[in-house]
Design a protein around this motif. Structure first.
Motif, PDB file in Angstrom:
ATOM      1  N   ALA A  64       0.776  -1.187  -0.057  1.00 46.07           N
ATOM      2  CA  ALA A  64      -0.159   0.137  -0.027  1.00 46.07           C
ATOM      3  C   ALA A  64       1.077   1.143   0.027  1.00 46.07           C
ATOM      4  CB  ALA A  64      -0.784  -0.032   1.161  1.00 46.07           C
ATOM      5  N   GLY A  65       2.054   1.143   0.743  1.00 46.91           N
ATOM      6  CA  GLY A  65       3.035   2.584   0.946  1.00 46.91           C
ATOM      7  C   GLY A  65       3.407   2.647  -0.572  1.00 46.91           C
ATOM      8  N   ILE A  66       4.024   1.667  -1.173  1.00 48.46           N
ATOM      9  CA  ILE A  66       4.439   1.631  -2.374  1.00 48.46           C
ATOM     10  C   ILE A  66       3.571   2.123  -3.417  1.00 48.46           C
ATOM     11  CG2 ILE A  66       5.703   0.287  -4.494  1.00 48.46           C
ATOM     12  CD1 ILE A  66       7.197  -1.398  -2.244  1.00 48.46           C
ATOM     13  N   GLY A  67       2.493   1.649  -3.213  1.00 46.85           N
ATOM     14  CA  GLY A  67       1.363   2.276  -4.230  1.00 46.85           C
ATOM     15  C   GLY A  67       1.149   3.580  -4.114  1.00 46.85           C
ATOM     16  N   VAL A  68       0.874   4.029  -2.958  1.00 43.18           N
ATOM     17  CA  VAL A  68       0.627   5.508  -2.764  1.00 43.18           C
ATOM     18  C   VAL A  68       1.834   6.163  -3.314  1.00 43.18           C
ATOM     19  CG1 VAL A  68       0.472   7.395  -1.013  1.00 43.18           C
ATOM     20  CG2 VAL A  68      -0.845   5.042  -0.817  1.00 43.18           C
ATOM     21  N   LEU A  69       3.106   5.857  -2.983  1.00 41.72           N
ATOM     22  CA  LEU A  69       4.339   6.726  -3.712  1.00 41.72           C
ATOM     23  C   LEU A  69       4.140   6.685  -5.054  1.00 41.72           C
ATOM     24  CD1 LEU A  69       7.173   5.873  -1.185  1.00 41.72           C
ATOM     25  CD2 LEU A  69       6.017   7.830  -1.347  1.00 41.72           C
ATOM     26  N   ALA A  70       3.873   5.593  -5.834  1.00 40.93           N
ATOM     27  CA  ALA A  70       3.944   5.354  -7.084  1.00 40.93           C
ATOM     28  C   ALA A  70       2.622   6.269  -7.559  1.00 40.93           C
ATOM     29  CB  ALA A  70       3.592   4.032  -7.746  1.00 40.93           C
ATOM     30  N   LEU A  71       1.516   6.179  -7.071  1.00 37.39           N
ATOM     31  CA  LEU A  71       0.425   7.044  -7.622  1.00 37.39           C
ATOM     32  C   LEU A  71       0.765   8.511  -7.541  1.00 37.39           C
ATOM     33  CD1 LEU A  71      -2.327   6.546  -8.599  1.00 37.39           C
ATOM     34  CD2 LEU A  71      -3.256   6.852  -6.307  1.00 37.39           C
ATOM     35  N   ALA A  72       1.368   9.012  -6.452  1.00 36.43           N
ATOM     36  CA  ALA A  72       1.697  10.401  -6.310  1.00 36.43           C
ATOM     37  C   ALA A  72       2.577  10.850  -7.540  1.00 36.43           C
ATOM     38  CB  ALA A  72       2.450  10.740  -4.997  1.00 36.43           C
ATOM     39  N   VAL A  73       3.857  10.083  -7.698  1.00 36.69           N
ATOM     40  CA  VAL A  73       4.761  10.380  -8.756  1.00 36.69           C
ATOM     41  C   VAL A  73       4.150  10.361 -10.000  1.00 36.69           C
ATOM     42  CG1 VAL A  73       6.912   9.153 -10.095  1.00 36.69           C
ATOM     43  CG2 VAL A  73       6.811   9.255  -7.550  1.00 36.69           C
ATOM     44  N   LEU A  74       3.198   9.258 -10.357  1.00 36.91           N
ATOM     45  CA  LEU A  74       2.521   9.264 -11.646  1.00 36.91           C
ATOM     46  C   LEU A  74       1.638  10.293 -11.896  1.00 36.91           C
ATOM     47  CD1 LEU A  74       1.588   5.329 -12.001  1.00 36.91           C
ATOM     48  CD2 LEU A  74       3.321   6.708 -13.319  1.00 36.91           C
ATOM     49  N   LEU A  75       0.843  10.971 -10.945  1.00 40.25           N
ATOM     50  CA  LEU A  75       0.110  12.083 -10.855  1.00 40.25           C
ATOM     51  C   LEU A  75       1.042  13.097 -11.313  1.00 40.25           C
ATOM     52  CD1 LEU A  75      -2.696  11.324  -8.249  1.00 40.25           C
ATOM     53  CD2 LEU A  75      -2.808  11.302 -10.708  1.00 40.25           C
ATOM     54  N   ILE A  76       2.039  13.417 -10.685  1.00 37.85           N
ATOM     55  CA  ILE A  76       2.730  14.600 -11.010  1.00 37.85           C
ATOM     56  C   ILE A  76       3.363  14.649 -12.467  1.00 37.85           C
ATOM     57  CG2 ILE A  76       5.342  15.740 -10.249  1.00 37.85           C
ATOM     58  CD1 ILE A  76       4.468  14.641  -7.280  1.00 37.85           C
ATOM     59  N   LEU A  77       3.855  13.387 -12.829  1.00 39.60           N
ATOM     60  CA  LEU A  77       4.109  13.209 -13.974  1.00 39.60           C
ATOM     61  C   LEU A  77       3.229  13.558 -15.046  1.00 39.60           C
ATOM     62  CD1 LEU A  77       6.463  10.031 -13.899  1.00 39.60           C
ATOM     63  CD2 LEU A  77       7.275  12.652 -14.110  1.00 39.60           C
ATOM     64  N   ARG A  78       1.813  13.057 -15.007  1.00 42.36           N
ATOM     65  CA  ARG A  78       1.092  13.326 -15.753  1.00 42.36           C
ATOM     66  C   ARG A  78       0.587  14.962 -15.842  1.00 42.36           C
ATOM     67  NH1 ARG A  78      -5.036  10.944 -14.930  1.00 42.36           N
ATOM     68  NH2 ARG A  78      -4.915  12.612 -13.229  1.00 42.36           N
TER      69      ARG A  78
END
Length: 83
Positions: A64-78
């Motif tokens: 869950a922690g890795i998913g939250v971090l990955a989601l934050a990075v992907l939203l910033i990149l998008r």
């Protein structure tokens, strides 16, 4: 004269767009599933620990922690790519 091989036809890609080119939807879904798994494991932690499977809770929490971090990075990149 015989032909030992068949003629090669060119392969074509269907002209369809990717469902989510940024990956936000699939990472979001995976994160939600890991969060649900974490909650279920937390709820059943005494039973998991008694059966020697207490590590499931830690695994779900890390996922869950890795998913939250990955989601934050992907939203910033998008957001950066859409500018």
């Amino acid at each position: 004269m015989t032909h030992d091989h068949e003629p090669h036809l060119p392969t074509l890609q269907a002209p369809v767009k990717a469902l989510d080119p940024h990956g936000v939807q699939i990472v979001g879904l995976g994160t939600i599933l890991f969060i649900l798994g974490t909650l279920i494991c937390w709820w059943q932690l005494p039973a998991l620990t008694a059966s020697g499977r207490g590590w499931w809770f830690s695994t779900a929490l890390v996922g869950a922690g890795i998913g939250v971090l990955a989601l934050a990075v992907l939203l910033i990149l998008r957001r950066i790519r859409l500018r």
